[in-house]
Design a protein around this motif. Structure first.
Motif, PDB file in Angstrom:
ATOM      1  N   PRO A 288      -7.092  59.321   9.466  1.00  0.00           N
ATOM      2  CA  PRO A 288      -6.365  58.649  10.552  1.00  0.00           C
ATOM      3  C   PRO A 288      -5.043  58.070  10.067  1.00  0.00           C
ATOM      4  O   PRO A 288      -4.921  57.640   8.920  1.00  0.00           O
ATOM      5  CB  PRO A 288      -7.333  57.541  10.988  1.00  0.00           C
TER       6      PRO A 288
ATOM      7  N   SER B 292      -1.509  65.285  16.662  1.00  0.00           N
ATOM      8  CA  SER B 292      -1.743  64.263  17.679  1.00  0.00           C
ATOM      9  C   SER B 292      -2.754  64.803  18.675  1.00  0.00           C
ATOM     10  O   SER B 292      -2.763  65.995  18.984  1.00  0.00           O
ATOM     11  CB  SER B 292      -0.446  63.866  18.388  1.00  0.00           C
TER      12      SER B 292
ATOM     13  N   GLU C 142      -3.277  54.933  15.987  1.00  0.00           N
ATOM     14  CA  GLU C 142      -3.802  55.104  17.334  1.00  0.00           C
ATOM     15  C   GLU C 142      -3.104  54.125  18.264  1.00  0.00           C
ATOM     16  O   GLU C 142      -2.758  53.011  17.848  1.00  0.00           O
ATOM     17  CB  GLU C 142      -5.308  54.834  17.388  1.00  0.00           C
TER      18      GLU C 142
ATOM     19  N   ARG D 270      -7.479  57.259  24.346  1.00  0.00           N
ATOM     20  CA  ARG D 270      -6.170  56.882  23.821  1.00  0.00           C
ATOM     21  C   ARG D 270      -5.592  58.017  22.978  1.00  0.00           C
ATOM     22  O   ARG D 270      -6.303  58.944  22.581  1.00  0.00           O
ATOM     23  CB  ARG D 270      -6.286  55.615  22.981  1.00  0.00           C
TER      24      ARG D 270
ATOM     25  N   ALA E 150      -4.113  59.479  19.513  1.00  0.00           N
ATOM     26  CA  ALA E 150      -4.305  59.248  18.086  1.00  0.00           C
ATOM     27  C   ALA E 150      -3.478  60.248  17.289  1.00  0.00           C
ATOM     28  O   ALA E 150      -3.236  61.375  17.730  1.00  0.00           O
ATOM     29  CB  ALA E 150      -5.780  59.372  17.712  1.00  0.00           C
TER      30      ALA E 150
END
Length: 390
Positions: A155, A126, A158, A136, A138
């Motif tokens: 990914p 993270s 998020e 932000r 993710a």
């Protein structure tokens, strides 16, 4: 950005509601246990494992029970992975994370090594991404090798809402038990309220101030408590910094209050933990944030630390290597520069300070294959120390 809830919240602050006269009876008695300090801190050997770490954020161990060895993994704010073997030999690898943002409390925040490792090399990381005006939390997955670092970063999830503050990310990861195959792996991640966005912690459609549940492939958990916001597992959090399982499958979470009101909570799917409608702390200016210390439908904490200790990480200790700590939640703290243990008793939960001799902020805590305690300190010249019995 203001919702009806935030308008209601502001109205509450201007109306003369009387504050509750007493804290919940289940709150822990929090103090420095002189006996605990004597039993533990005065009968251990403190040994440096790693030194000269630049702003480390999290530490995990990979234990080989067959060979009785431990690898220690540390991630740093600026995107380094340090792996230390059982001979205290260390190697550093770069974490090539997309759009890594390291201002304020940002950077790489946590690493999680699922129980399937090393048979399956997938791990989670993270971190905060973005820039000053839009950043932000993710979560990504990657393949980990203890000899060559991470590769194949992809990914996973998020936080939907961007913010313009470099603080209160949360970012702590936990694997949910009960799933064995890679495709079935499911996890939790904590998200902070972004400080200036605290009303969003009570807005279901926002992912700020929440615990989020997700699968390894970035999908919501099965049977989410809020189908309209399927990633939301729980709400009403300020800046949650610790997630741990108890011996009977309980989920424990701790989080930062404002000035006072740091908490340990028993985490349940679909529950509301109150922030900012309920708090036992005050604003840093000394102003009252809310007139409520309890509120119907909102969960009261098991432990309240007032004054604040700034809890930073937590795990449940089962080893008999340090009997004073056995079957307790070990909690590191930044502001108090101490290690605490939280034990359950017939009257509730009690928190005791058990180690404060280094005069350093503690960022994380773990145990090695023998049950010795590993403490990760904080800052630009941090270290990992091992606490073992005399």
């Amino acid at each position: 950005m203001k919702s009806w809830l935030s308008v209601w919240y502001l109205l509450c602050l201007t109306i003369g509601f009387s504050e509750a006269s007493a804290k919940n009876e289940q709150l822990a008695a929090v103090h420095t246990d002189v006996n605990g300090l004597n039993v533990f801190a005065n009968h251990i050997v403190v040994e440096d494992i790693v030194t000269s770490l630049a702003f480390p954020k999290a530490m995990k161990t990979v234990i080989d029970k067959t060979n009785s060895t431990t690898h220690v993994l540390i991630v740093t704010r600026d995107g380094a992975l340090i792996i230390v073997n059982d001979k205290n030999e260390e190697v550093t690898f770069e974490l090539p994370l997309d759009d890594l943002y390291t201002d304020g409390q940002g950077g790489v925040l946590d690493i999680l090594i699922p129980s399937q490792f090393p048979e399956n090399g997938t791990v989670l990381l993270s971190y905060s991404k973005g820039n000053d005006s839009a950043n932000r939390l993710a979560v990504v997955k990657a393949q980990l090798s203890l000899t060559s670092g991470v590769s194949h970063i992809e990914p996973v999830i998020e936080v939907a809402q961007a913010k313009d503050t470099p603080v209160h990310y949360g970012g702590k990861l936990l694997q949910l038990v009960g799933n064995r195959s890679l495709e079935d792996l499911s996890f939790l991640v904590t998200t902070g309220d972004g400080f200036d966005y605290r009303e969003q912690a009570q807005v279901i459609s926002s992912q700020l101030g929440k615990v989020l549940g997700f699968t390894i492939n970035g999908k919501p958990l099965v049977n989410p408590p809020f189908p309209e916001s399927p990633f939301v597992f729980s709400l009403g959090h300020r800046n949650p910094q610790g997630l741990a399982y108890g011996p009977s499958g309980q989920l424990f979470l701790h989080e930062h209050g404002p000035d006072g009101g740091d908490e340990v909570n028993l985490l349940h799917k679909g529950s509301n933990y109150g922030w900012p409608v309920v708090t036992l702390g005050k604003d840093y200016s000394g102003a009252r944030i809310s007139p409520f210390s309890t509120y119907p439908g909102m969960v009261a904490p098991l432990v309240d630390w007032t004054p604040s200790i700034a809890p930073s990480s937590m795990f449940y200790y089962t080893s008999s290597q340090h009997p004073a700590l056995t079957n307790g939640l070990l909690v590191t703290s930044l502001k108090s520069k101490a290690l605490f243990v939280v034990h359950e008793s017939a009257s509730g939960y009690t928190s005791n300070m058990v180690f404060n001799k280094l005069d350093e902020r503690f960022r994380d805590v773990a145990a090695d294959h023998d049950g010795n305690i590993l403490l990760l300190t904080d800052g630009e010249n941090a270290r990992v120390v091992k606490l073992s019995p005399e």
